[in-house]
Design a protein around this motif. Structure first.
Motif, short mmCIF file in Angstrom:
data_model
loop_
_atom_site.label_atom_id
_atom_site.label_comp_id
_atom_site.label_asym_id
_atom_site.label_seq_id
_atom_site.Cartn_x
_atom_site.Cartn_y
_atom_site.Cartn_z
N LEU A 211 27.78 32.57 6.11
CA LEU A 211 28.14 31.29 6.70
C LEU A 211 29.49 30.85 6.12
CD1 LEU A 211 27.00 29.10 8.62
CD2 LEU A 211 26.12 27.95 6.57
N PRO A 212 30.58 30.94 6.91
CA PRO A 212 31.88 30.49 6.42
C PRO A 212 31.92 28.98 6.21
CG PRO A 212 32.11 31.97 8.31
CD PRO A 212 30.67 31.56 8.24
N LEU A 213 32.24 28.58 5.00
CA LEU A 213 32.38 27.17 4.66
C LEU A 213 33.84 26.90 4.34
CD1 LEU A 213 31.01 24.42 3.88
CD2 LEU A 213 30.84 25.33 1.56
N PHE A 214 34.40 25.80 4.86
CA PHE A 214 35.80 25.51 4.59
C PHE A 214 35.99 24.04 4.23
CE2 PHE A 214 35.17 25.31 9.19
CZ PHE A 214 35.67 24.06 9.52
N ALA A 215 37.03 23.79 3.48
CA ALA A 215 37.42 22.43 3.11
C ALA A 215 38.94 22.36 3.15
CB ALA A 215 36.89 22.05 1.74
N ALA A 216 39.46 21.21 3.51
CA ALA A 216 40.91 21.08 3.63
C ALA A 216 41.35 19.66 3.27
CB ALA A 216 41.37 21.42 5.04
N VAL A 217 42.47 19.60 2.59
CA VAL A 217 43.14 18.33 2.30
C VAL A 217 44.43 18.32 3.11
CG1 VAL A 217 44.24 16.91 0.55
CG2 VAL A 217 42.16 18.18 -0.01
N SER A 218 44.67 17.22 3.81
CA SER A 218 45.91 17.12 4.58
C SER A 218 46.48 15.71 4.46
CB SER A 218 45.68 17.47 6.05
OG SER A 218 44.89 16.50 6.68
N ALA A 219 47.77 15.64 4.65
CA ALA A 219 48.46 14.35 4.61
C ALA A 219 49.47 14.29 5.75
CB ALA A 219 49.17 14.16 3.27
N ASN A 220 49.68 13.09 6.25
CA ASN A 220 50.70 12.84 7.26
C ASN A 220 51.73 11.89 6.64
OD1 ASN A 220 52.28 11.86 9.40
ND2 ASN A 220 50.60 12.04 10.87
N PRO A 221 52.82 12.43 6.10
CA PRO A 221 53.82 11.56 5.48
C PRO A 221 54.41 10.53 6.43
CG PRO A 221 54.17 13.84 4.82
CD PRO A 221 53.15 13.85 5.93
N SER A 222 54.45 10.85 7.74
CA SER A 222 55.03 9.93 8.71
C SER A 222 54.21 8.66 8.84
CB SER A 222 55.16 10.62 10.07
OG SER A 222 55.66 9.73 11.04
N THR A 223 52.88 8.79 8.85
CA THR A 223 52.01 7.61 8.99
C THR A 223 51.43 7.15 7.66
OG1 THR A 223 50.08 9.02 9.42
CG2 THR A 223 51.37 8.28 11.33
N GLU A 224 51.74 7.88 6.59
CA GLU A 224 51.26 7.58 5.24
C GLU A 224 49.73 7.62 5.18
OE1 GLU A 224 53.06 3.96 3.86
OE2 GLU A 224 55.08 4.79 3.91
N ARG A 225 49.14 8.59 5.87
CA ARG A 225 47.69 8.77 5.85
C ARG A 225 47.35 10.10 5.19
NH1 ARG A 225 45.34 5.48 9.88
NH2 ARG A 225 46.55 3.55 9.93
N ALA A 226 46.15 10.18 4.61
CA ALA A 226 45.65 11.42 4.00
C ALA A 226 44.20 11.61 4.39
CB ALA A 226 45.81 11.38 2.49
N TYR A 227 43.78 12.88 4.48
CA TYR A 227 42.44 13.20 4.94
C TYR A 227 41.85 14.33 4.12
CZ TYR A 227 44.64 10.93 8.98
OH TYR A 227 45.34 10.08 9.79
N PHE A 228 40.52 14.31 3.99
CA PHE A 228 39.80 15.42 3.37
C PHE A 228 38.67 15.81 4.32
CE2 PHE A 228 36.57 16.97 0.17
CZ PHE A 228 37.22 18.18 -0.05
N VAL A 229 38.69 17.05 4.77
CA VAL A 229 37.77 17.52 5.80
C VAL A 229 37.00 18.72 5.30
CG1 VAL A 229 37.59 18.46 8.12
CG2 VAL A 229 39.29 16.70 7.63
N ALA A 230 35.72 18.78 5.60
CA ALA A 230 34.88 19.93 5.31
C ALA A 230 34.19 20.37 6.58
CB ALA A 230 33.84 19.61 4.24
N GLY A 231 33.83 21.65 6.66
CA GLY A 231 33.15 22.14 7.84
C GLY A 231 32.56 23.51 7.61
N LEU A 232 31.84 23.98 8.62
CA LEU A 232 31.27 25.31 8.57
C LEU A 232 31.33 25.92 9.96
CD1 LEU A 232 28.19 24.99 9.93
CD2 LEU A 232 27.74 23.97 7.70
N THR A 233 31.33 27.25 9.99
CA THR A 233 31.45 27.99 11.23
C THR A 233 30.14 28.74 11.51
OG1 THR A 233 33.83 28.29 10.93
CG2 THR A 233 32.73 29.77 12.47
N LEU A 234 29.62 28.57 12.71
CA LEU A 234 28.41 29.25 13.15
C LEU A 234 28.79 30.33 14.14
CD1 LEU A 234 26.20 26.10 13.82
CD2 LEU A 234 26.23 27.50 11.75
N ARG A 235 28.45 31.56 13.83
CA ARG A 235 28.72 32.66 14.76
C ARG A 235 27.64 33.72 14.63
NH1 ARG A 235 33.10 34.17 10.91
NH2 ARG A 235 34.53 32.98 12.19
N PRO A 236 27.36 34.49 15.68
CA PRO A 236 26.34 35.54 15.62
C PRO A 236 26.67 36.59 14.56
CG PRO A 236 27.02 35.13 17.90
CD PRO A 236 27.97 34.39 17.02
#
Length: 236
Positions: A211-236
């Motif tokens: 089960l692939p698990l991923f996490a990512a940190v991203s920022a948008n300097p233009s709008t001065e916003r930052a995000y932290f996202v997690a997720g997983l991939t389901l595949r046969p």
């Protein structure tokens, strides 16, 4: 971070189930779905917890992929259906995507210039190995406008670099809008809209299933916003 989401999912999808066609020729087909804690695309917040399915076919570098998004935690989140036709050879890639959103018009087959929710985008890029570069430009549909109120041919370009560290597969990216358009958070000119770092690790469930698990940190300097996202991939 849809280029750490949509485009990454599409690329990964085309490495899926193999259907033999001949001794030397094979069609690769994939069905999979990502579940993400937040839908971030090119530095823009497009929704909360979401399901993002992918269905793809590829043959000798030519691929056709369908990708979608539907909100799971907020029924008001935008629904999306994208179709991408692309060709890849020796690191070079080129493609066209038809994005469709259920707003401002929830009718899929409405293509009127003043009513459509479709956005048509062309892209071209090259993967040098240590780093890849990609350019995207809207050429038709519900595009944004520039400071003069005319079609902006809204564009976005991104540099990304993959690497391995600590048992995870990583990808770093920097993306920017080159000129004014209200399609990308009212960018008034050149604007860096996405600085992202993503890690993926396969969690072994059985001897034959991970089960692939991923996490990512991203920022948008233009709008001065930052995000932290997690997720997983389901595949046969």
């Amino acid at each position: 971070m849809k280029d750490f989401g949509r485009k990454t999912a599409i690329a990964a999808a085309l490495c899926g189930t193999v259907l033999p066609m001949a001794a030397q020729d094979r069609v690769e087909a994939t069905v999979q779905a990502d579940v993400v804690s937040q839908y971030i695309w090119r530095g823009q917040d497009l929704g909360d917890v979401s399901l993002q399915p992918t269905l793809g076919l590829s043959y000798k570098g030519l691929s056709l992929t369908a990708w979608g998004n539907v909100g799971l935690s907020d029924s008001e989140d935008t629904k999306e259906l994208d179709l991408t036709l692309s060709y890849n050879v020796a690191g070079f890639n080129i493609g066209v995507t038809d994005y469709w959103f259920n707003s401002p018009n929830d009718r899929y087959f409405s293509y009127s210039a003043h009513e459509t929710s479709h956005v048509f985008e062309a892209n071209v890029g090259y993967d040098f190995g240590p780093v890849a570069v990609q350019w995207y430009t809207n050429f038709a549909g519900n595009d944004g406008v520039n400071k003069s109120g005319k079609r902006a041919y809204s564009s976005y370009f991104e540099l990304s670099a993959p690497f391995s560290l600590g048992g995870c597969e990583w990808a770093a990216a920097v993306g920017a809008v080159p000129y004014a358009t209200d399609f990308y958070a009212d960018a008034g000119g050149f604007a860096v809209t996405n600085v992202s770092l993503r890690a993926t690790k396969d969690i072994r469930v059985t001897d034959s299933f991970t089960l692939p698990l991923f996490a990512a940190v991203s920022a948008n300097p233009s709008t001065e916003r930052a995000y932290f996202v997690a997720g997983l991939t389901l595949r046969p």
